[in-house]
Write a protein that holds these residues in place. Structure first.
Motif, PDB file in Angstrom:
ATOM      1  N   PRO A 471       4.177   4.258   4.363  1.00  0.00           N
ATOM      2  CA  PRO A 471       4.787   4.581   5.658  1.00  0.00           C
ATOM      3  C   PRO A 471       3.759   4.844   6.748  1.00  0.00           C
ATOM      4  O   PRO A 471       4.000   4.556   7.924  1.00  0.00           O
ATOM      5  CB  PRO A 471       5.605   5.841   5.354  1.00  0.00           C
ATOM      6  N   ILE A 472       2.604   5.378   6.366  1.00  0.00           N
ATOM      7  CA  ILE A 472       1.547   5.636   7.347  1.00  0.00           C
ATOM      8  C   ILE A 472       1.021   4.319   7.913  1.00  0.00           C
ATOM      9  O   ILE A 472       0.798   4.184   9.122  1.00  0.00           O
ATOM     10  CB  ILE A 472       0.381   6.430   6.710  1.00  0.00           C
ATOM     11  N   TYR A 473       0.817   3.321   7.046  1.00  0.00           N
ATOM     12  CA  TYR A 473       0.339   2.014   7.508  1.00  0.00           C
ATOM     13  C   TYR A 473       1.363   1.359   8.433  1.00  0.00           C
ATOM     14  O   TYR A 473       0.994   0.731   9.446  1.00  0.00           O
ATOM     15  CB  TYR A 473       0.060   1.098   6.315  1.00  0.00           C
ATOM     16  N   VAL A 474       2.636   1.477   8.101  1.00  0.00           N
ATOM     17  CA  VAL A 474       3.686   0.917   8.953  1.00  0.00           C
ATOM     18  C   VAL A 474       3.655   1.583  10.333  1.00  0.00           C
ATOM     19  O   VAL A 474       3.757   0.910  11.365  1.00  0.00           O
ATOM     20  CB  VAL A 474       5.074   1.098   8.299  1.00  0.00           C
ATOM     21  N   CYS A 475       3.517   2.899  10.342  1.00  0.00           N
ATOM     22  CA  CYS A 475       3.452   3.629  11.617  1.00  0.00           C
ATOM     23  C   CYS A 475       2.247   3.193  12.438  1.00  0.00           C
ATOM     24  O   CYS A 475       2.344   2.987  13.653  1.00  0.00           O
ATOM     25  CB  CYS A 475       3.375   5.134  11.362  1.00  0.00           C
ATOM     26  N   ALA A 476       1.091   3.089  11.786  1.00  0.00           N
ATOM     27  CA  ALA A 476      -0.131   2.714  12.491  1.00  0.00           C
ATOM     28  C   ALA A 476       0.000   1.345  13.133  1.00  0.00           C
ATOM     29  O   ALA A 476      -0.361   1.143  14.300  1.00  0.00           O
ATOM     30  CB  ALA A 476      -1.317   2.737  11.526  1.00  0.00           C
ATOM     31  N   ALA A 477       0.513   0.375  12.380  1.00  0.00           N
ATOM     32  CA  ALA A 477       0.705  -0.973  12.919  1.00  0.00           C
ATOM     33  C   ALA A 477       1.690  -0.957  14.083  1.00  0.00           C
ATOM     34  O   ALA A 477       1.505  -1.675  15.075  1.00  0.00           O
ATOM     35  CB  ALA A 477       1.191  -1.903  11.819  1.00  0.00           C
ATOM     36  N   SER A 478       2.730  -0.141  13.986  1.00  0.00           N
ATOM     37  CA  SER A 478       3.721  -0.047  15.052  1.00  0.00           C
ATOM     38  C   SER A 478       3.085   0.429  16.352  1.00  0.00           C
ATOM     39  O   SER A 478       3.390  -0.088  17.442  1.00  0.00           O
ATOM     40  CB  SER A 478       4.848   0.910  14.649  1.00  0.00           C
ATOM     41  N   PHE A 479       2.184   1.386  16.266  1.00  0.00           N
ATOM     42  CA  PHE A 479       1.534   1.889  17.476  1.00  0.00           C
ATOM     43  C   PHE A 479       0.579   0.859  18.075  1.00  0.00           C
ATOM     44  O   PHE A 479       0.371   0.821  19.280  1.00  0.00           O
ATOM     45  CB  PHE A 479       0.809   3.210  17.188  1.00  0.00           C
ATOM     46  N   GLY A 480       0.019   0.011  17.229  1.00  0.00           N
ATOM     47  CA  GLY A 480      -0.795  -1.077  17.757  1.00  0.00           C
ATOM     48  C   GLY A 480       0.043  -2.038  18.584  1.00  0.00           C
ATOM     49  O   GLY A 480      -0.373  -2.480  19.667  1.00  0.00           O
ATOM     50  N   VAL A 481       1.235  -2.364  18.106  1.00  0.00           N
ATOM     51  CA  VAL A 481       2.142  -3.233  18.855  1.00  0.00           C
ATOM     52  C   VAL A 481       2.610  -2.541  20.137  1.00  0.00           C
ATOM     53  O   VAL A 481       2.736  -3.181  21.196  1.00  0.00           O
ATOM     54  CB  VAL A 481       3.357  -3.625  17.990  1.00  0.00           C
ATOM     55  N   LEU A 482       2.861  -1.240  20.074  1.00  0.00           N
ATOM     56  CA  LEU A 482       3.282  -0.489  21.264  1.00  0.00           C
ATOM     57  C   LEU A 482       2.213  -0.531  22.359  1.00  0.00           C
ATOM     58  O   LEU A 482       2.531  -0.587  23.549  1.00  0.00           O
ATOM     59  CB  LEU A 482       3.590   0.962  20.886  1.00  0.00           C
ATOM     60  N   ALA A 483       0.957  -0.516  21.966  1.00  0.00           N
ATOM     61  CA  ALA A 483      -0.123  -0.621  22.947  1.00  0.00           C
ATOM     62  C   ALA A 483      -0.065  -1.968  23.667  1.00  0.00           C
ATOM     63  O   ALA A 483      -0.253  -2.043  24.890  1.00  0.00           O
ATOM     64  CB  ALA A 483      -1.479  -0.440  22.257  1.00  0.00           C
TER      65      ALA A 483
END
Length: 499
Positions: A471-483
């Motif tokens: 779940p941490i990796y999923v969250c991290a990738a999501s924030f990259g897309v949000l940027a």
């Protein structure tokens, strides 16, 4: 009028408005009202809104975390077949509340929904503490969330529509109340859940597992007091910008004159100035609750390609953060507990909730930092969100490699700060870029996208291994897309007045 002053030294008639997408009469009238609000400046009325709307802002995060904090003990006592049903109920309530309260704010006005929603939350939060079984817990959590779902939408909308352009940065700064809500929920839950909770399902019952009930009672009572303060202290006036969209020019001037006089400021706007522009187009519908009215407000969010592009990116951003935030924050107690045992053998309830409280205290500083960054010339709202998202992504990836208890706590504190830099800015940016006549509906759909993905996150949490790093990796990738999405936004609201 009495000889009054304009201490903010605002150049009243030179402000640049954010959007001009409504009919000509409404756009021109909004420009005059923006001039009048800038002329009046920041008064005690806006200061009251900052605090009392801020309390409501904090209630949304408080309720979200309240459910997450008590959920492990509720599950331990009742042993439900669907362990995340409470979280799903919470997000369903938030979703329906956002749609109902948000759309009604564009139809019946901001005032009534603003006053009712917080009171609704408090009543059902208290009642939830007396739930006799797991099904009733889920029902009352959904009902309290129904009020909270609209509350947050109205807090930002109402505050922005009374705010001088010079102080629009404070809408981002107001997101610090989100952190205050998280901190309050954590500090209240910590002693109750650490000292009045059972430790195993076999011997878990009402007599030795009262902590989660005490938490509901205490936080519900706090919200009840805040709801009374909202009604008795602020005595909210209807939004001038909503009144304009309804063709009620006289009331607009009366409200602005009232704010000016109470703050000993000047206001040169007159009814004649507004009426000289002509009437605002009104739909000839038999009822204001007709489905066509709602459709009109949805359509108003896509008046041309540029605004439609902006609205779509906004909805996408809210959807993605709606997935990432719950996966990390709502299930954070489980992460902390598993990490505690892995790192130093301490996964106790006391340590878990102590760390949770510390992390959420740190979260207050995110919006404070964002409030300064959004006014920096080459950053503005867009690149403040980029900074917050990228920093959050970096610290999330780094978090998976923690080796000690100190690293565990430190990285979580940093993630909390950076995540709230992004989230606080997004909350403020969204109403700024929405047309005034459709702002309630736009906010409602944005937050609804967020809530739908929160339900998805709860379903993921029901079947995924939350003690792993996935779940941490999923969250991290999501924030990259949000940027990336933040960079693509076509509008920068720095230096421009919300319309």
């Amino acid at each position: 009028m009495t000889d009054v002053k304009n201490p903010d030294n605002v150049e009243i008639h030179s402000g640049k408005d954010m959007l001009n997408v409504n009919d000509d009469a409404l756009s021109q009238k909004l420009h005059l009202v923006n001039n009048a609000i800038d002329e009046i400046g920041f008064t005690s009325y806006q200061l009251k809104l900052f605090f009392l709307n801020g309390f409501g802002y904090g209630v949304d995060s408080l309720l979200l975390l309240l459910s997450a904090l008590v959920q492990p003990q509720v599950i331990l006592q009742y042993q439900p077949s669907v362990s995340k049903a409470q979280t799903i109920a919470l997000y369903v309530g938030l979703l329906v509340g956002a749609l109902v309260w948000g759309s009604s704010a564009d139809i019946i006005g901001r005032k009534y929904a603003f006053n009712i929603s917080l009171l609704w939350c408090s009543i059902f939060a208290i009642v939830a503490g007396a739930s006799p079984n797991y099904f009733s817990v889920c029902i009352f959590v959904a009902l309290l969330a129904f009020g909270g779902g609209g509350n947050l939408i109205l807090d930002t909308t109402v505050y922005l529509e009374f705010l001088p352009s010079k102080y629009q940065w404070s809408l981002t700064f107001m997101a610090l109340w989100w952190g205050v809500g998280q901190m309050t929920a954590s500090l209240v839950a910590w002693p109750f859940l650490a000292n009045y909770s059972c430790s195993d399902a076999i011997n878990c019952n009402n007599s030795n597992n009262q902590g989660w009930r005490y938490t509901f009672y205490t936080l519900g009572s706090l919200v009840f007091i805040l709801s009374l303060l909202r009604i008795t202290v602020i005595r909210l006036k209807e939004s001038p910008k909503w009144l304009l969209s309804q063709g009620r020019d006289k009331e607009v001037v009366e409200i602005l004159q009232y704010i000016a006089e109470s703050g000993k400021r000047s206001c040169s706007l007159t009814v004649e100035m507004l009426e000289a522009i002509g009437p605002v187009r009104q739909d000839n519908l038999s009822s204001r609750y007709h489905p066509k009215v709602i459709f009109k407000h949805v359509k108003g969010l896509f008046p041309n390609k540029k605004v439609a592009y902006s609205t779509s990116l906004n909805f996408a951003s809210w959807s993605l953060i709606g997935l990432a935030f719950p996966l990390y924050n709502v299930f954070l107690p489980i992460y902390l507990q598993s990490r505690g045992r892995h790192v130093d053998g301490d996964g106790s309830t006391y340590t878990t909730y102590r760390n949770y409280a510390i992390i959420n205290v740190c979260g207050i500083f995110g919006p404070v930092i964002a409030g300064g960054l959004v006014e920096v010339k080459y950053l503005g709202r867009k690149y403040t969100m980029v900074i917050g998202a990228l920093l959050t992504m970096g610290f999330l990836f780094a978090y998976t490699g923690v080796k000690t208890a100190a690293q565990n706590l430190a990285f979580n504190c940093l993630i909390s700060i950076c995540l709230n830099i992004y989230y606080g800015t997004l909350y403020a940016y969204t109403p700024e870029i929405l047309p005034a006549a459709h702002r309630g509906t736009g906010n409602a759909i944005s937050v609804s996208c967020n809530r739908i993905m929160g339900i998805v996150a709860a379903l993921i949490g029901s079947y995924a291994d939350l003690t792993s790093s996935i779940p941490i990796y999923v969250c991290a990738a999501s924030f990259g897309v949000l940027a990336i999405l933040s960079i693509l936004f076509p509008f920068e609201s720095l230096g421009k007045r919300s319309t």
